[in-house]
Design an enzyme around this catalytic site. Structure first.
Site: not given
Length: 492
Positions: A35, A38, A54, A62, A97-98, A166, A221, A303
């Site tokens: 998978w 981002d 990611q 995910w 995370f990103s 984030r 985001e 998404w």
């Protein structure tokens, strides 16, 4: 190196050998296996472009977020490197995370990312504790900073929410390091925060760059913040947007806020628009090349559209084609990266073709092509009501682009592409009213279509998973029109 990172590296090196070459796009970066979402750490280091992403190497869903890693010399041909980081510390045990990357003064590359740890509160509710963390490396192997996290929720300003915090994007300016970070306020609205540091390790809160004020969705985001053509540009990906005519669609979207920096670095907004008007585009990052071009790559997925997939695919998620961006007349302009010409093969061109119904043209076909189509009316008055291009067509499955000159609307449609799920399959956008004249440039790369309208005034992107043997391309006019078409086969 941790056991978790060792495991991921060993798995991906074995798994990639089982993926047939024809299951990979030619130019769009996909995960080494598993998978991808981002883009992360888009940067230039040690003579190569680096793209992290990611990554869940183990499934096409995910999962525990690692950072995958690939490098390129021209942003079109990518080579995989071992996974860069894994969720192997207490502060990031539920995901790395990103984030972004930058070269430090000592020659090391620093990764800046969001570490996630799930925590139960006194009421039994679970929350993601999100903090900003760093790691240092040589372009292949990275070591997390011993005193991570470097930015915790304690540094947040009054009114900021401590759970949605984030996606740091880093840059250096006037000898100082800066990052912007997405945040959701305590009352559920989006904002972008800025921090600064002299050494990239010790960070201080600076200011709120921009507040959403309940305009575009909720949490913002994956921010990016840079100067371009004399303007200051903020890009972000809001969640839970409401539609606004044909400019913004429901759900997860992308926005480009264009403005200027005034006294004391205050960002003054002048225009806000969508970045991509299609189905699949999210979380873009940009880089400034050595020759001064600003290049953008996003996740060619959304998404809201993860339900369209091939069950027989060993990967999920791909990056967009790299785009050169500029600001013209206060709006974002996007074009495919100019290096594409180095991969041109056979060229076919037809001029002033009269189209009165459906037709195919000799040798105009393929699934890896760069094709520009220009249409116009046959006289001074509008001579057609609609124009269509079908592609990835095998007689049963196909995808389509349609232009309505009376309403100045372009629509992309993949509902007949072979999908067995009723997810988002159509999008529309309003284009310049040029009395029936329009230029449509399609980049097809096996499992995607990116449409650049009127030399990049607008872009519409979508993934397509039709069998790659579906190579038919045809044209249709409702009325009559004149068409020029130039197609370059893309080869590697």
């Amino acid at each position: 190196m941790s056991e978790l990172l060792d495991k991921a590296r060993e798995y991906e090196s074995k798994k990639e050998k089982t993926i047939a070459e024809e299951l990979r796009p030619l130019f769009h970066l996909i995960p080494r296996c598993g998978w991808m979402n981002d883009p992360n750490g888009f940067s230039f280091y040690n003579g190569k472009y680096h793209m992290f992403y990611q990554y869940n190497p183990y499934k096409t869903e995910w999962g525990p977020m690692h950072w995958g890693h690939a490098v390129s010399e021209d942003l079109l041909t990518w080579d995989y490197l071992p996974a860069a980081i894994a969720p192997d510390e207490e502060y990031d045990t539920d995901g790395c995370f990103s984030g972004s990357a930058i070269e430090m003064e000592d020659g090391k590359q620093m990764l800046v990312y969001t570490g996630v740890r799930r925590e139960e509160d006194e009421d039994g509710n679970w929350h993601d504790i999100q903090t900003q963390c760093i790691a240092f490396g040589d372009g292949k192997d990275y070591v997390k900073y011993k005193n991570n996290p470097v930015i915790k929720s304690e540094s947040l300003p009054e009114g900021a929410g401590k759970y949605d915090f984030r996606d740091p994007k880093i840059w250096k300016e006037n000898g100082m390091y800066h990052i912007v970070v997405g945040n959701k306020t305590a009352d559920g609205d989006g904002q972008i925060l800025q921090y600064s540091s002299e050494d990239g390790i010790n960070w201080n809160y600076e200011k709120v760059v921009i507040k959403n004020n309940n305009r575009f969705g909720a949490m913002w985001e994956c921010p990016d913040y840079f100067n371009l053509d004399g303007k200051q540009v903020l890009m972000a990906s809001p969640q839970d947007m409401l539609p606004e005519e044909l400019e913004f669609h429901n759900g997860n979207g992308t926005i480009c806020v264009i403005g200027t920096l005034g006294k004391e670095g205050i960002f003054s907004e002048e225009n806000c628009q969508a970045i991509d008007y299609g189905i699949d585009f999210y979380a873009p990052q940009t880089i400034l090349t050595k020759d001064g071009r600003r290049i953008m790559i996003g996740w060619l997925q959304n998404w809201d559209t993860c339900g369209i997939r091939r069950d027989d695919f060993p990967w999920f998620g791909q990056m967009s084609f790299p785009r050169e961006i500029a600001i013209r007349a206060g709006r974002l302009l996007q074009k495919p990266i100019s290096e594409i010409v180095n991969y041109y093969g056979k060229r076919i061109s037809r001029k002033s073709v009269l189209i009165t119904d459906s037709c195919s043209l000799s040798s105009i076909e393929g699934r890896c092509v760069d094709m520009t189509v220009k249409v116009k009316s046959t006289g001074a008055n509008l001579s057609y009501k609609k124009f269509e291009i079908k592609f990835a067509d095998n007689g049963k499955a196909y995808s389509k682009i349609a232009f309505n000159p009376e309403e100045s609307i372009v629509k992309i449609d993949r509902k007949h592409s072979g999908s067995r799920r009723a997810v988002v399959h159509q999008r529309r956008c309003r284009v310049s009213d040029n009395k029936g004249e329009i230029t449509l440039r399609l980049i097809l790369d096996r499992y995607s279509m990116e449409l650049f309208i009127n030399d990049g005034e607008q872009v519409m992107s979508m993934g397509i998973y039709t069998d790659i043997r579906a190579e038919g391309i045809s044209f249709k006019a409702f009325g009559e029109l004149l068409m020029d078409v130039t197609m370059h086969e893309l080869k590697r």
